[in-house]
Enzyme design. Structure first.
Site, PDB file in Angstrom:
ATOM      1  N   ASP A   9       0.844  -1.205   0.000  1.00 18.14           N
ATOM      2  CA  ASP A   9       0.000   0.000   0.000  1.00 18.14           C
ATOM      3  C   ASP A   9       0.875   1.249   0.000  1.00 18.14           C
ATOM      4  OD1 ASP A   9      -2.350  -1.520  -0.013  1.00 18.14           O
ATOM      5  OD2 ASP A   9      -2.335  -1.703   2.161  1.00 18.14           O
ATOM      6  N   LYS A  31       0.497  -8.062  -2.429  1.00 22.52           N
ATOM      7  CA  LYS A  31      -0.825  -7.566  -2.841  1.00 22.52           C
ATOM      8  C   LYS A  31      -0.672  -6.181  -3.457  1.00 22.52           C
ATOM      9  CE  LYS A  31      -3.967  -5.537  -0.313  1.00 22.52           C
ATOM     10  NZ  LYS A  31      -5.258  -4.963   0.048  1.00 22.52           N
ATOM     11  N   ASP A  58      -5.592  -6.901  -6.039  1.00 20.04           N
ATOM     12  CA  ASP A  58      -6.778  -6.651  -5.196  1.00 20.04           C
ATOM     13  C   ASP A  58      -7.537  -5.424  -5.706  1.00 20.04           C
ATOM     14  OD1 ASP A  58      -8.587  -6.768  -3.100  1.00 20.04           O
ATOM     15  OD2 ASP A  58      -7.258  -5.755  -1.689  1.00 20.04           O
ATOM     16  N   LEU A  59      -8.230  -5.599  -6.843  1.00 19.07           N
ATOM     17  CA  LEU A  59      -8.979  -4.469  -7.424  1.00 19.07           C
ATOM     18  C   LEU A  59     -10.479  -4.621  -7.175  1.00 19.07           C
ATOM     19  CD1 LEU A  59      -7.052  -4.017 -10.811  1.00 19.07           C
ATOM     20  CD2 LEU A  59      -6.611  -2.963  -8.597  1.00 19.07           C
ATOM     21  N   LYS A  60     -10.874  -5.667  -6.502  1.00 16.89           N
ATOM     22  CA  LYS A  60     -12.275  -5.882  -6.101  1.00 16.89           C
ATOM     23  C   LYS A  60     -13.256  -5.619  -7.248  1.00 16.89           C
ATOM     24  CE  LYS A  60     -11.383  -4.983  -1.217  1.00 16.89           C
ATOM     25  NZ  LYS A  60      -9.974  -4.547  -1.269  1.00 16.89           N
TER      26      LYS A  60
HETATM   27  O1  C5P Z   1      -3.826  -2.917   8.255  1.00 20.31           O
HETATM   28  P1  C5P Z   1      -2.880  -3.445   7.200  1.00 20.31           P
HETATM   29  O2  C5P Z   1      -1.954  -2.366   6.720  1.00 20.31           O
HETATM   30  O3  C5P Z   1      -2.165  -4.707   7.615  1.00 20.31           O
HETATM   31  O4  C5P Z   1      -3.838  -3.773   5.983  1.00 20.31           O
HETATM   32  C1  C5P Z   1      -3.607  -4.800   5.052  1.00 20.31           C
HETATM   33  C2  C5P Z   1      -4.759  -4.854   4.095  1.00 20.31           C
HETATM   34  O5  C5P Z   1      -5.945  -5.059   4.866  1.00 20.31           O
HETATM   35  C3  C5P Z   1      -5.045  -3.566   3.329  1.00 20.31           C
HETATM   36  O6  C5P Z   1      -4.339  -3.537   2.108  1.00 20.31           O
HETATM   37  C4  C5P Z   1      -6.532  -3.634   3.097  1.00 20.31           C
HETATM   38  O7  C5P Z   1      -6.831  -4.323   1.919  1.00 20.31           O
HETATM   39  C5  C5P Z   1      -7.053  -4.435   4.245  1.00 20.31           C
HETATM   40  N1  C5P Z   1      -7.744  -3.582   5.231  1.00 20.31           N
HETATM   41  C6  C5P Z   1      -8.980  -3.964   5.678  1.00 20.31           C
HETATM   42  N2  C5P Z   1      -9.658  -3.182   6.574  1.00 20.31           N
HETATM   43  C7  C5P Z   1      -9.109  -2.063   7.085  1.00 20.31           C
HETATM   44  C8  C5P Z   1      -7.822  -1.679   6.677  1.00 20.31           C
HETATM   45  C9  C5P Z   1      -7.151  -2.471   5.738  1.00 20.31           C
HETATM   46  O8  C5P Z   1      -9.478  -5.005   5.271  1.00 20.31           O
HETATM   47  N3  C5P Z   1      -9.799  -1.339   7.968  1.00 20.31           N
END
Ligand code: C5P
Length: 227
Positions: A9, A31, A58-60
């Protein structure tokens, strides 16, 4: 065994490359999400592949069946390992995605972790996140989706409803005592292994760590020791 997927990210190719080089030899799956892909497209995917990694794109996807079929086909041409799609796109959309052959693994998003049961009530009276997640996941598996993306906390209930062999992908992984950022629902790497989660998606605990490689190694050893 639980595999670690690191969520890239970030918003620049330079940052992506730095992370990939730092994690080379320790992490195999990465990812790429909306942010990096919208900014840099195929280049971001090719960079992972050039350095020997596999991509979860991960483009949903969530659109009419034919459009999603074409998008999965394009993802296949890029050689990604897996793509995500919204199960709420419906059975026909899921079937159209699964018609692509050969194709990347299809991983279905049930209910976004940012939505609460109160948000769902605005659309469906009596709906709860878990009920919706269960129905959507069942529909996904019935229509050839390969895995279900959900909070690790929901895995025991969903596995019971969907079958022991169901493949789960879970974000929201935090070691105990670590900053939660915006993750309201989370499990530890050891829990992910004990719950039989196949792919654990971890972002900031690795990408924002002073030493991302050491952070990834710690998470991997916690998962292996618990398995
Ligand atoms: O929190 P972290 O940085 O480990 O997030 C990993 C992935 O989790 C993100 O790329 C996102 O797709 C997902 N995510 C989520 N819900 C959130 C924040 C992140 O599902 N509130």
């Amino acid at each position: 065994m639980t595999e670690l997927i690191v969520a890239l990210d970030v918003d620049s190719i330079a940052e992506e490359e730095h992370l990939l080089k730092t994690l080379h030899g320790t992490v195999s799956f990465f990812k790429i999400g909306l942010r990096l892909f919208t900014a840099h497209g195929k280049r971001s995917v090719e960079l992972v592949q050039r350095l020997g990694g596999k991509v979860f794109l991960d483009l949903k996807f969530h659109d009419i069946p034919q459009t999603v079929n074409h998008a999965v086909h394009e993802a296949q041409k890029m050689g990604v390992f897996s793509v995500s799609l919204h199960l709420s796109g419906g059975a026909a959309m899921l079937r159209a995605a699964a018609e692509v052959h050969p194709r990347p693994k299809l991983w279905g998003v049930s209910v976004l972790t940012s939505l609460t049961s109160a948000d769902l009530h605005a659309l469906h009276p009596n709906a709860s996140v878990l009920l919706m997640a269960r129905r959507l996941a069942r529909m996904g598996l019935d229509n050839k989706v390969d895995g279900i993306i959900c909070s690790g906390e929901d895995v025991p209930v969903l596995r019971k409803a969907l079958g022991a062999e169901t493949l789960f992908i879970a974000p929201g992984i935090r070691q105990s005592g670590e900053p939660l950022h915006d993750q309201k629902r989370h499990i530890t790497p050891a829990d992910a292994a004990r719950l039989g989660i196949r792919y654990a998606v971890v972002g900031r605990p690795i990408t924002k760590a002073p030493d991302p490689q050491a952070a990834a190694r710690t998470i991997l050893s916690e998962m292996r020791n618990a398995a």
